[in-house]
Design a protein around this motif. Structure first.
Motif, mmCIF file in Angstrom:
data_model
loop_
_atom_site.group_PDB
_atom_site.id
_atom_site.type_symbol
_atom_site.label_atom_id
_atom_site.label_comp_id
_atom_site.label_asym_id
_atom_site.label_seq_id
_atom_site.Cartn_x
_atom_site.Cartn_y
_atom_site.Cartn_z
ATOM 1 N N ALA A 126 67.651 113.722 44.676
ATOM 2 C CA ALA A 126 68.288 113.411 45.956
ATOM 3 C C ALA A 126 69.201 112.184 45.875
ATOM 4 O O ALA A 126 70.148 112.076 46.652
ATOM 5 N N PRO A 141 59.849 119.193 47.813
ATOM 6 C CA PRO A 141 61.064 118.463 48.171
ATOM 7 C C PRO A 141 60.987 117.812 49.543
ATOM 8 O O PRO A 141 61.714 116.855 49.813
ATOM 9 N N LEU A 180 64.931 116.114 49.881
ATOM 10 C CA LEU A 180 65.988 117.084 49.580
ATOM 11 C C LEU A 180 66.147 118.133 50.671
ATOM 12 O O LEU A 180 67.216 118.742 50.780
ATOM 13 N N THR A 181 65.117 118.356 51.460
ATOM 14 C CA THR A 181 65.278 119.322 52.549
ATOM 15 C C THR A 181 66.265 118.797 53.586
ATOM 16 O O THR A 181 66.848 119.571 54.346
ATOM 17 N N PRO A 184 70.158 118.773 51.006
ATOM 18 C CA PRO A 184 70.196 119.794 49.942
ATOM 19 C C PRO A 184 71.480 119.776 49.124
ATOM 20 O O PRO A 184 71.463 120.165 47.947
ATOM 21 N N SER A 185 72.580 119.304 49.710
ATOM 22 C CA SER A 185 73.845 119.280 48.974
ATOM 23 C C SER A 185 73.795 118.325 47.786
ATOM 24 O O SER A 185 74.626 118.405 46.875
ATOM 25 N N LEU A 187 71.845 118.398 45.411
ATOM 26 C CA LEU A 187 71.587 119.141 44.169
ATOM 27 C C LEU A 187 72.885 119.453 43.439
ATOM 28 O O LEU A 187 72.915 119.465 42.205
ATOM 29 N N PHE A 211 62.185 126.248 50.435
ATOM 30 C CA PHE A 211 63.342 125.425 50.081
ATOM 31 C C PHE A 211 64.196 126.134 49.041
ATOM 32 O O PHE A 211 65.433 126.196 49.164
ATOM 33 N N TYR A 212 63.552 126.695 48.034
ATOM 34 C CA TYR A 212 64.272 127.440 47.001
ATOM 35 C C TYR A 212 65.056 128.603 47.611
ATOM 36 O O TYR A 212 66.236 128.811 47.297
ATOM 37 N N ILE A 215 68.188 127.305 49.340
ATOM 38 C CA ILE A 215 69.284 126.719 48.551
ATOM 39 C C ILE A 215 69.861 127.675 47.514
ATOM 40 O O ILE A 215 70.973 127.439 47.023
ATOM 41 N N GLU A 218 73.451 128.712 47.434
ATOM 42 C CA GLU A 218 74.468 127.769 46.971
ATOM 43 C C GLU A 218 74.773 127.965 45.485
ATOM 44 O O GLU A 218 75.777 127.468 44.979
#
Length: 255
Positions: A126, A141, A180-181, A184-185, A187, A211-212, A215, A218
């Motif tokens: 993060a 996360p 990270l939740t 998320p960007s 990552l 979460f996986y 994301i 992306e």
């Protein structure tokens, strides 16, 4: 293979590298152990990565291993986020030491960890854009969600948390930075491998898998850069297959 016990600043760690690469520029992995564990408990990860030409550093987390302070499990639990936040800071310290020791001027750097170490790894993703790849075993996360659940569980068990309401709010605000939740960007399409047991009663499976799922879109143009491996029968313990896959993943994306 060369295994040495070293002190980098105030951080005790194990340094594992093949003899032929001891003084050469090779990819690096910092691998972080779990709650109430210690650096030497992850030597099997280090061995499998080192034989693929990776330099592996296994630090002892704050209040763990060579840094333990005779605290029992409850006392340590109450300082869980202090330990995680200290480890996130110390990952940066270790990277700086790598540079100063002339061991990291080219190549890539990866992170990995189990349980608390997986949580720490996600927190690092993060805030550190220099991490090139990560392997997260039984991590979470959602720092804020997990902290709230931990507080509720302590209170349910009859413990009085030694913090004021204002201190709770400040902690949650700090944790939000590494959550990270909420970011998320951060990552930025970096390679991440997740492993989690569906029967995990310590770090719940569903929030991390959700979460996986959120994301992975992306990564639509490079789906090979993210992977989530579920074990239907596993609890809070990584299978041998998961350990080997994590080592392979980091080696593949760092070399």
């Amino acid at each position: 293979m060369n295994v040495t016990e070293e002190l980098w600043g105030d951080i005790p760690l194990l340094h594992i590298v093949e003899d032929d690469f001891k003084d050469k520029q090779v990819p690096v992995v910092i691998f972080i152990h779990g709650f109430m564990s210690a650096k030497e408990h992850n030597l099997h990860y280090a061995y499998n990565m080192a034989k693929k030409g990776i330099r592996v550093l296994l630090p002892d987390a704050h209040l763990h291993g060579a840094r333990e302070d005779n605290l029992d499990e409850v006392q340590l639990s109450l300082r869980f986020w202090e330990i995680v936040l200290t480890s996130i800071e110390e990952v940066s310290v270790i990277r700086e030491e790598l540079v100063q020791r002339g061991l990291f001027t080219t190549g890539k750097i990866g992170l990995g960890g189990t349980s608390m170490g997986g949580i720490t790894t996600l927190g690092c993703l993060a805030v550190y854009d220099w991490v090139d790849a990560a392997a997260v075993m039984m991590g979470a996360p959602g720092f804020v969600q997990l902290a709230k659940a931990q507080m509720s569980e302590f209170e349910r068990r009859g413990f009085t948390l030694p913090v004021t309401e204002d201190e709770k709010k400040k902690l949650l605000a700090t944790l939000s930075t590494f959550d990270l939740t909420k970011h998320p960007s951060a990552l930025n399409n970096r390679p991440v491998y997740f492993w989690h047991g569906k029967q995990d009663a310590v770090v719940p499976y569903e929030p991390t898998h959700n979460f996986y799922q959120a994301i992975k879109k992306e990564y639509a143009t490079e789906p090979e850069r993210i992977e989530f491996v579920s074990s239907a029968t596993s609890g809070h313990a990584v299978s041998r297959a998961g350990m080997l896959q994590a080592a392979d993943w980091l080696a593949c994306h760092l070399k």
